[in-house]
Enzyme design. Structure first.
Site, short mmCIF file in Angstrom:
data_model
loop_
_atom_site.label_atom_id
_atom_site.label_comp_id
_atom_site.label_asym_id
_atom_site.label_seq_id
_atom_site.Cartn_x
_atom_site.Cartn_y
_atom_site.Cartn_z
N CYS A 1 -3.23 -1.81 8.71
CA CYS A 1 -3.77 -1.09 7.74
C CYS A 1 -4.44 0.33 8.02
O CYS A 1 -4.40 1.25 7.52
CB CYS A 1 -4.27 -2.09 6.92
SG CYS A 1 -3.36 -3.13 5.99
N LYS B 1 -7.29 1.78 -3.10
CA LYS B 1 -6.78 1.20 -1.81
C LYS B 1 -7.04 1.96 -0.38
O LYS B 1 -7.81 1.65 0.52
CB LYS B 1 -5.36 0.68 -1.80
CG LYS B 1 -4.74 0.23 -0.73
CD LYS B 1 -5.43 -1.18 -0.35
CE LYS B 1 -4.96 -1.78 1.10
NZ LYS B 1 -5.82 -2.79 1.61
N THR C 1 0.77 -1.23 0.06
CA THR C 1 -0.04 -0.21 -0.08
C THR C 1 0.72 1.28 0.05
O THR C 1 1.72 1.29 0.94
CB THR C 1 -0.77 0.06 1.05
OG1 THR C 1 -1.45 -1.09 1.23
CG2 THR C 1 -1.91 1.18 1.18
#
Ligand SMILES: NC(=O)c1ccc[n+]([C@@H]2O[C@H](COP(=O)([O-])OP(=O)(O)OC[C@H]3O[C@@H](n4cnc5c(N)ncnc54)[C@H](O)[C@@H]3O)[C@@H](O)[C@H]2O)c1
Length: 434
Positions: free
Chosen positions: A260, A204, A121
């Site tokens: 995340c 994302k 990411t």
């Protein structure tokens, strides 16, 4: 086809093993020699359901190998996936040092045309930056943005059966390579969405920010439920049955953690700020989450006072969520630090995360127990932070004989309150109308 995977963490290892499972030849490279050694012995260094048997199979069939040398992964590969960590830097911006180092190693080993896949990411604009860097490489390098959406705890399943695969590229040839690689996982009609690199990067971040926002929204509603005497479970049902809203990520609790959501919401806020856009909703989602992680500590101190010397608290669940040993940004870390700082004795338990938690907390004053009953011995409060299955059907009668004060803070609203109360416990959840 031969592919290289750089970084064998939760994402790289799962991707490498799943691609190998479909018949590709995979070379995984990692800079951590101890990890590579364990993988070569067939040991999975993380806890991830279903990964060990799949690894054993692809190793037996010699479709995957592990190395510390990038050249082995790059030589003759049609595609190389970069799946190294992109942790939050000190100012909240993603730290791309590992990605830059991995890129340098890949370029140094380049021996032919390559599809270079950014699986980590990364901030919006990274693909453009990487493309500028590969412009004078001795062979053509096509840069693809292919963010990963797997969930720890269900990573293998998510990779094998994705909801969608996002492929950001302006190259038809690179897109074809990605189509070939992902074909086995999209046979049931899951979309392979082609878009620009920058749209893929933003997708994302936006997906994680949206999910984080839903959780924080529900946590705010839960606070209101507590204040007005409503039960958030009933409110949730009322919301979730509306197909425009849906039921996922609407559970009130002690906040989101993991590698995340916290870092990607921060990353998105920074990207937007640079672009001159203030993402107020995402900032608010973060603020609410930070407050939510402090909630159980505040409740314990509001009952016992700020000096918790002589008070013992059992922490049930240390991983940031069930089915993983990952404790990055786990709510239990915030609670443990808070309680220890106020002098409490803290005993934690978790089916998988005792080692990773002890390493992350690094405070010798915290004690650990093998199961929830052991942890609860002599406790003045039990705080459930992670909804592992084994805590859901706990025997309250047995537990009652072990604790000093029968008080449970159910930070995930999973315990049977009726049975807990029948056994003599005072139990409070999140947003259950205190
Ligand atoms: N963990 C998740 O659930 C998840 C889900 C989707 C996306 N992501 C993203 O995927 C990326 C990887 O996440 P993760 O959780 O797998 O990270 P991780 O920390 O578990 O693994 C990263 C691995 O990369 C290795 N590494 C670092 N520098 C290297 C280099 N130069 N060459 C080779 N190996 C190197 C490390 O030793 C480590 O084993 C991150 O950008 C993350 O945001 C993670």
């Amino acid at each position: 086809m031969k592919i290289g995977v750089v970084g064998t963490g939760y994402v790289g290892l799962v991707a490498g093993v799943c691609f190998a499972d479909t018949g590709q030849r995979v070379v995984c490279v990692d800079t951590d020699p101890a990890k590579v050694e364990r993988l070569r012995r067939g040991e999975v260094p993380i806890y991830e359901p279903g990964l060990a048997p799949l690894l054993a199979r692809v190793m037996r069939e010699r479709r995957i190998v592990f190395t510390t040398r990038h050249a082995e992964a790059v030589a003759g590969a049609a595609a190389v996936f970069l799946a190294v960590g992109t942790p939050e830097g000190p100012d909240g911006e993603p730290d791309l040092a590992a990605l830059d180092a991995a890129l340098a190693d890949v370029l140094a080993a380049l021996d032919g045309p390559l599809v270079l896949v950014l699986k980590s990411t990364v901030p919006v604009g990274t693909a453009a930056r990487v493309r500028a860097r590969v412009a004078d490489a001795p062979h053509p390098v096509e840069v693809v943005s292919n963010p990963e959406f797997l969930k720890e705890g269900a990573a293998v399943d998510d990779f094998l059966r994705p909801d969608r695969v996002v492929v950001g590229t302006d190259s038809d040839r690179a897109f074809e390579v990605m189509q070939t690689l992902y074909r086995p996982f999209t046979l049931a009609g899951q979309p392979l969405l082609r878009m620009t690199n920058v749209a893929a990067e933003l997708t994302k971040y936006a997906a994680n920010a949206m999910l984080a926002t839903r959780i924080s929204f529900m946590n705010e509603i839960a606070r209101l439920c507590d204040a007005v005497g409503a039960d958030v479970k009933q409110v949730r049902e009322g919301l979730a049955t509306d197909p425009r809203i849906g039921k996922a990520f609407l559970y009130a609790g002690v906040g989101y953690g993991g590698s995340c959501f916290p870092k990607d919401t921060q990353g998105l806020i920074h990207v937007a700020r640079r672009a001159g856009v203030d993402l107020r909703i995402v900032r608010a989602a973060e603020e609410v989450n930070d407050a939510q992680k402090r909630l159980l500590g505040e409740r314990i101190r509001s009952r016992y006072g700020d000096d918790l010397t002589g008070r013992r608290v059992a922490l049930w669940g240390l991983a940031f969520k069930p089915q993983t040993d990952d404790v990055r940004e786990a709510p239990a870390l915030v609670l443990a630090r808070d309680l220890l700082a106020h002098g409490a004795e803290v005993v934690g338990t978790d089916p998988e995360a005792l080692g990773t938690f002890a390493a992350a907390l690094g405070d010798a004053r915290m004690a650990y127990a093998a199961d929830p009953y052991d942890a609860a011995r002599g406790a003045d409060a039990i705080a459930l932070c992670t909804e592992w299955n084994e805590y859901r059907a706990v025997e309250f009668e047995r537990l009652r004989g072990l604790v000093r004060t029968p008080w449970i803070l159910d930070g995930r609203n999973v315990l049977d309150e009726v049975r807990a109360r029948a056994a003599g416990f005072e139990i409070e959840g999140i947003g259950r109308g205190r």
